[in-house]
Design an enzyme around this catalytic site. Structure first.
Site, PDB file in Angstrom:
ATOM      1  N   HIS A  80      80.757 -23.413  45.320  1.00 32.06           N
ATOM      2  CA  HIS A  80      79.420 -23.472  45.908  1.00 32.06           C
ATOM      3  C   HIS A  80      78.400 -24.104  44.966  1.00 32.06           C
ATOM      4  CE1 HIS A  80      78.798 -19.441  43.896  1.00 32.06           C
ATOM      5  NE2 HIS A  80      77.587 -19.936  43.745  1.00 32.06           N
ATOM      6  N   ASP A 127      86.453 -20.068  46.353  1.00 31.61           N
ATOM      7  CA  ASP A 127      85.221 -20.547  45.719  1.00 31.61           C
ATOM      8  C   ASP A 127      85.488 -21.016  44.286  1.00 31.61           C
ATOM      9  OD1 ASP A 127      82.565 -21.129  45.311  1.00 31.61           O
ATOM     10  OD2 ASP A 127      81.917 -19.028  45.129  1.00 31.61           O
ATOM     11  N   SER A 226      76.224 -18.242  38.606  1.00 30.82           N
ATOM     12  CA  SER A 226      77.348 -18.695  39.419  1.00 30.82           C
ATOM     13  C   SER A 226      78.197 -19.707  38.679  1.00 30.82           C
ATOM     14  CB  SER A 226      76.842 -19.342  40.702  1.00 30.82           C
ATOM     15  OG  SER A 226      76.361 -18.383  41.585  1.00 30.82           O
ATOM     16  N   GLY A 227      79.490 -19.630  38.915  1.00 22.36           N
ATOM     17  CA  GLY A 227      80.412 -20.579  38.301  1.00 22.36           C
ATOM     18  C   GLY A 227      80.824 -20.214  36.892  1.00 22.36           C
TER      19      GLY A 227
END
Length: 282
Positions: A80, A127, A226-227
């Site tokens: 994402h 994801d 995120s990530g």
């Protein structure tokens, strides 16, 4: 970013740690909190990468080894983070304070992004993504790759995990942290994770997703993390990348632990991307 009930909401690993702080990784001052976290000791997460667009941090990533060379041109992140395009993307390795990059920081342009072909932005399934860099990042004393787990490797419930990043220090905060933060969180069993998210209308797939956090909340990732990496130390005490910050409902809410992409389920795909994209795979 973080997905909430099918809506994309910025979230991420903020590096939140509380009473479980291990001195080897955390600085002595605990006055900078990230939803229960502390400042990471500089250089203690040599694999973490700041993904930036036009100089602004937006997601984390992890540097991985691609071959026998002491360099790599591949980082792993969340799908994402790169799903909507990555114009102007750069990857910075070796950073601690993003507002004051030191001499050891290596910043490289992103060249190609590949998210998992089965990634579903509505359910956050699969994801995971890789970014191929325009040139390799050299391994140094402060820049090192993190080990990947074996394919389909499982993580014991309640195992101690660490997550780190430059995200928000509280839900609804206005600014991300310029300082790298970390948090220690226990791994949550798949059944418990599924039960926690069922009332929210969110299905948990135990193959694709891994949970970590406390029932009482208070320690979690948040927007901007995120990530980034969630790692667990292996039998040899070396950090292993077991999770990638994916989604959650809010940040550090009671009964709603963070959800991570389960890296061990994607080892064949990661290896295939290295073979296809990397110039440092030999």
């Amino acid at each position: 970013m973080r997905f909430v009930l099918g809506v994309v909401v910025a979230v991420g690993l903020l590096g939140c740690g509380g009473s479980e702080v291990e001195g080897v990784d955390a600085v002595e001052s605990l006055d900078q909190e990230i939803v229960g976290g502390v400042e990471a000791r500089p250089g203690s997460h040599p694999w973490i990468v700041s993904l930036q667009q036009h100089g602004s941090h937006f997601c984390g990533a992890s540097l991985i080894r691609t071959g026998t060379r002491e360099e790599s041109d591949i980082v792993v992140t969340a799908a994402h983070c790169v799903y909507d395009g990555t114009s102007g993307l750069t990857a910075s390795a070796g950073a601690h304070d993003l507002s004051r990059p030191g001499a050891g920081v290596q910043t490289v342009q992103g060249q190609t992004t590949r998210y998992h072909p089965a990634y579903n932005p509505d359910t956050t399934m699969n994801d995971i993504a890789v970014v191929k860099l325009a040139r390799p990042i050299k391994f140094t004393a402060t820049v090192q790759p993190i080990a990947l787990p074996s394919a389909d490797e499982t993580v014991p419930d309640n195992a101690s995990a660490t997550v780190a990043g430059w995200g928000l220090t509280r839900e609804g905060g206005a600014e991300t942290s310029s300082i790298l933060m970390q948090v220690f969180v226990p791994i949550i069993g798949s059944r418990e994770l599924a039960a926690a998210y069922r009332p929210q209308g969110i299905d948990i797939d135990p193959y694709a997703m891994l949970g970590a956090g406390y029932k009482q909340g208070g320690k979690d990732a948040c927007q901007g993390d995120s990530g980034g990496p969630l790692f667990v130390r292996g039998a040899d005490n070396k950090p292993v990348l077991q999770g990638i910050v994916s989604f959650g409902v809010g940040c550090a809410r009671p009964g709603l632990p963070g959800v991570y992409a389960r890296v061990s389920s994607y080892i064949p795909w990661i290896n295939s991307q290295i073979r296809i994209l990397s110039n440092t795979k030999t």
